[in-house]
Design a protein around this motif. Structure first.
Motif, PDB file in Angstrom:
ATOM      1  N   GLY A  29      38.140  31.901  46.622  1.00  0.00           N
ATOM      2  CA  GLY A  29      37.368  33.098  46.356  1.00  0.00           C
ATOM      3  C   GLY A  29      37.143  33.319  44.869  1.00  0.00           C
ATOM      4  O   GLY A  29      37.713  32.638  44.007  1.00  0.00           O
ATOM      5  N   PRO A  30      36.309  34.324  44.546  1.00  0.00           N
ATOM      6  CA  PRO A  30      35.986  34.601  43.140  1.00  0.00           C
ATOM      7  C   PRO A  30      37.115  35.344  42.443  1.00  0.00           C
ATOM      8  O   PRO A  30      38.062  35.829  43.077  1.00  0.00           O
ATOM      9  CB  PRO A  30      34.735  35.485  43.245  1.00  0.00           C
ATOM     10  CG  PRO A  30      34.880  36.170  44.564  1.00  0.00           C
ATOM     11  CD  PRO A  30      35.553  35.189  45.481  1.00  0.00           C
ATOM     12  N   ASP A  31      37.006  35.423  41.115  1.00  0.00           N
ATOM     13  CA  ASP A  31      37.975  36.210  40.354  1.00  0.00           C
ATOM     14  C   ASP A  31      37.865  37.684  40.740  1.00  0.00           C
ATOM     15  O   ASP A  31      36.770  38.186  41.034  1.00  0.00           O
ATOM     16  CB  ASP A  31      37.709  36.086  38.849  1.00  0.00           C
ATOM     17  CG  ASP A  31      37.996  34.693  38.321  1.00  0.00           C
ATOM     18  OD1 ASP A  31      38.776  33.959  38.974  1.00  0.00           O
ATOM     19  OD2 ASP A  31      37.430  34.341  37.267  1.00  0.00           O
ATOM     20  N   PRO A  32      38.973  38.418  40.735  1.00  0.00           N
ATOM     21  CA  PRO A  32      38.912  39.845  41.030  1.00  0.00           C
ATOM     22  C   PRO A  32      38.067  40.599  40.005  1.00  0.00           C
ATOM     23  O   PRO A  32      37.981  40.217  38.833  1.00  0.00           O
ATOM     24  CB  PRO A  32      40.381  40.280  40.953  1.00  0.00           C
ATOM     25  CG  PRO A  32      41.159  39.035  41.200  1.00  0.00           C
ATOM     26  CD  PRO A  32      40.351  37.942  40.577  1.00  0.00           C
ATOM     27  N   GLU A  33      37.443  41.667  40.451  1.00  0.00           N
ATOM     28  CA  GLU A  33      36.694  42.540  39.564  1.00  0.00           C
ATOM     29  C   GLU A  33      37.637  43.551  38.915  1.00  0.00           C
ATOM     30  O   GLU A  33      38.670  43.907  39.493  1.00  0.00           O
ATOM     31  CB  GLU A  33      35.610  43.288  40.359  1.00  0.00           C
ATOM     32  CG  GLU A  33      34.619  42.365  41.051  1.00  0.00           C
ATOM     33  CD  GLU A  33      33.669  43.135  41.952  1.00  0.00           C
ATOM     34  OE1 GLU A  33      33.879  44.360  42.143  1.00  0.00           O
ATOM     35  OE2 GLU A  33      32.727  42.525  42.477  1.00  0.00           O
ATOM     36  N   ARG A  34      37.256  44.030  37.737  1.00  0.00           N
ATOM     37  CA  ARG A  34      38.055  45.053  37.068  1.00  0.00           C
ATOM     38  C   ARG A  34      37.639  46.436  37.538  1.00  0.00           C
ATOM     39  O   ARG A  34      36.467  46.807  37.444  1.00  0.00           O
ATOM     40  CB  ARG A  34      37.888  44.950  35.547  1.00  0.00           C
ATOM     41  CG  ARG A  34      38.495  43.685  34.971  1.00  0.00           C
ATOM     42  CD  ARG A  34      38.376  43.664  33.458  1.00  0.00           C
ATOM     43  NE  ARG A  34      39.061  42.520  32.880  1.00  0.00           N
ATOM     44  CZ  ARG A  34      39.181  42.298  31.578  1.00  0.00           C
ATOM     45  NH1 ARG A  34      38.619  43.157  30.722  1.00  0.00           N
ATOM     46  NH2 ARG A  34      39.841  41.242  31.133  1.00  0.00           N
ATOM     47  N   ALA A  35      38.596  47.186  38.040  1.00  0.00           N
ATOM     48  CA  ALA A  35      38.314  48.550  38.471  1.00  0.00           C
ATOM     49  C   ALA A  35      38.097  49.440  37.249  1.00  0.00           C
ATOM     50  O   ALA A  35      38.729  49.234  36.208  1.00  0.00           O
ATOM     51  CB  ALA A  35      39.476  49.089  39.314  1.00  0.00           C
ATOM     52  N   PRO A  36      37.206  50.414  37.336  1.00  0.00           N
ATOM     53  CA  PRO A  36      37.001  51.318  36.203  1.00  0.00           C
ATOM     54  C   PRO A  36      38.312  52.010  35.819  1.00  0.00           C
ATOM     55  O   PRO A  36      39.119  52.372  36.682  1.00  0.00           O
ATOM     56  CB  PRO A  36      35.982  52.324  36.731  1.00  0.00           C
ATOM     57  CG  PRO A  36      35.293  51.614  37.859  1.00  0.00           C
ATOM     58  CD  PRO A  36      36.342  50.743  38.476  1.00  0.00           C
ATOM     59  N   GLY A  37      38.518  52.183  34.538  1.00  0.00           N
ATOM     60  CA  GLY A  37      39.736  52.841  34.066  1.00  0.00           C
ATOM     61  C   GLY A  37      39.769  52.928  32.570  1.00  0.00           C
ATOM     62  O   GLY A  37      38.848  52.467  31.880  1.00  0.00           O
ATOM     63  N   VAL A  51      37.635  41.543  45.533  1.00  0.00           N
ATOM     64  CA  VAL A  51      39.007  41.947  45.221  1.00  0.00           C
ATOM     65  C   VAL A  51      38.963  42.623  43.856  1.00  0.00           C
ATOM     66  O   VAL A  51      38.240  42.169  42.965  1.00  0.00           O
ATOM     67  CB  VAL A  51      39.957  40.731  45.192  1.00  0.00           C
ATOM     68  CG1 VAL A  51      41.382  41.168  44.842  1.00  0.00           C
ATOM     69  CG2 VAL A  51      39.922  39.991  46.519  1.00  0.00           C
ATOM     70  N   SER A  52      39.705  43.702  43.676  1.00  0.00           N
ATOM     71  CA  SER A  52      39.691  44.416  42.394  1.00  0.00           C
ATOM     72  C   SER A  52      41.103  44.516  41.835  1.00  0.00           C
ATOM     73  O   SER A  52      42.099  44.461  42.571  1.00  0.00           O
ATOM     74  CB  SER A  52      39.095  45.819  42.548  1.00  0.00           C
ATOM     75  OG  SER A  52      39.912  46.625  43.367  1.00  0.00           O
ATOM     76  N   VAL A  53      41.177  44.663  40.511  1.00  0.00           N
ATOM     77  CA  VAL A  53      42.454  44.826  39.826  1.00  0.00           C
ATOM     78  C   VAL A  53      42.320  45.967  38.824  1.00  0.00           C
ATOM     79  O   VAL A  53      41.268  46.132  38.196  1.00  0.00           O
ATOM     80  CB  VAL A  53      42.884  43.508  39.130  1.00  0.00           C
ATOM     81  CG1 VAL A  53      41.903  43.104  38.037  1.00  0.00           C
ATOM     82  CG2 VAL A  53      44.289  43.628  38.564  1.00  0.00           C
TER      83      VAL A  53
END
Length: 221
Positions: free
Chosen positions: A138-146, A210-212
């Protein structure tokens, strides 16, 4: 006027000559000083002297080019060694227990300082699911806003980031079961390996993201 005896006249003339010679010598000395030759107190002051006494005081002179750094510089270097970015080799990674909610699967990814110095982390960790051969799933996780903040980690302390994705059973995304989660600390290149035991993860389809989140102090919510 009375006649002065001859011996007394010679003595007076001799004394006058000596006095005149002394005066001329003094004038000559004054001329040498005013031409630019430093007086002893001035020369000593130029080399780091005590202005009051005119004697040189060791340690007051400017350091020579290439000299060893001062204690102040050494203290600054020591401070930098004990308060800088945490490196991969100084950290341990772990994945906490799943926290399900609203069709989501949420995991705390924890970084713990295993070194003997205080260091800091800032921002988002990198993450990637890989199979037994090391191939990414799968792709790299996306960065969640923060709003990332610097987290200071004394020895033994931890920071965590949230790793989240929609439950594949609900989203219908294509899935795979990873062998390992690779976790890369912020601003580092070498990842830490964590055995993945939480089952399948989404690796394809419209609902496979997927998010981090950014790191914060502690071991989880």
């Amino acid at each position: 006027m009375a006649n002065t005896p001859q011996p007394l006249r010679r003595t007076a003339l001799l004394a006058s000559g000596v006095a005149l010679l002394g005066l001329l010598t003094a004038c000559g000395n004054e001329s040498a000083t005013s031409s630019g030759t430093p007086q002893p107190s001035e020369a000593a002051r130029t080399a780091g002297a005590d202005p009051a006494s005119g004697t040189a005081t060791p340690g007051d002179t400017a350091p020579a080019i290439g000299a060893a750094p001062s204690d102040t510089a050494g203290s600054a270097s020591a401070s930098a060694r004990t308060d800088g970015r945490c490196h991969t080799s100084e950290l341990r990674a772990a994945v906490g227990r799943v926290d399900p909610g609203a069709g989501q699967r949420n995991f705390p990814v924890v970084l713990t300082n295993t070194s003997d110095r205080t260091c800091t982390v800032y921002g988002y960790p990198g993450a990637a699911f890989v199979d037994g051969s090391g191939k990414q799933l799968g792709p790299d996780p996306e960065r969640a806003p923060g709003s990332p903040e610097t987290v200071t980690l004394p020895p033994g302390k931890s920071a965590w980031a949230g790793l989240s994705f929609s439950s594949p059973q609900i989203s219908g995304a294509r899935t795979a079961t990873p062998a390992t989660l690779l976790v890369t600390p912020p601003d580092e290149r070498e990842p830490l390996k964590v055995k993945w035991t939480a089952g399948e993860v989404p690796v394809g389809g419209n609902a496979s993201s997927v998010s981090v989140t950014a790191l914060e102090a502690g071991t989880g919510p």
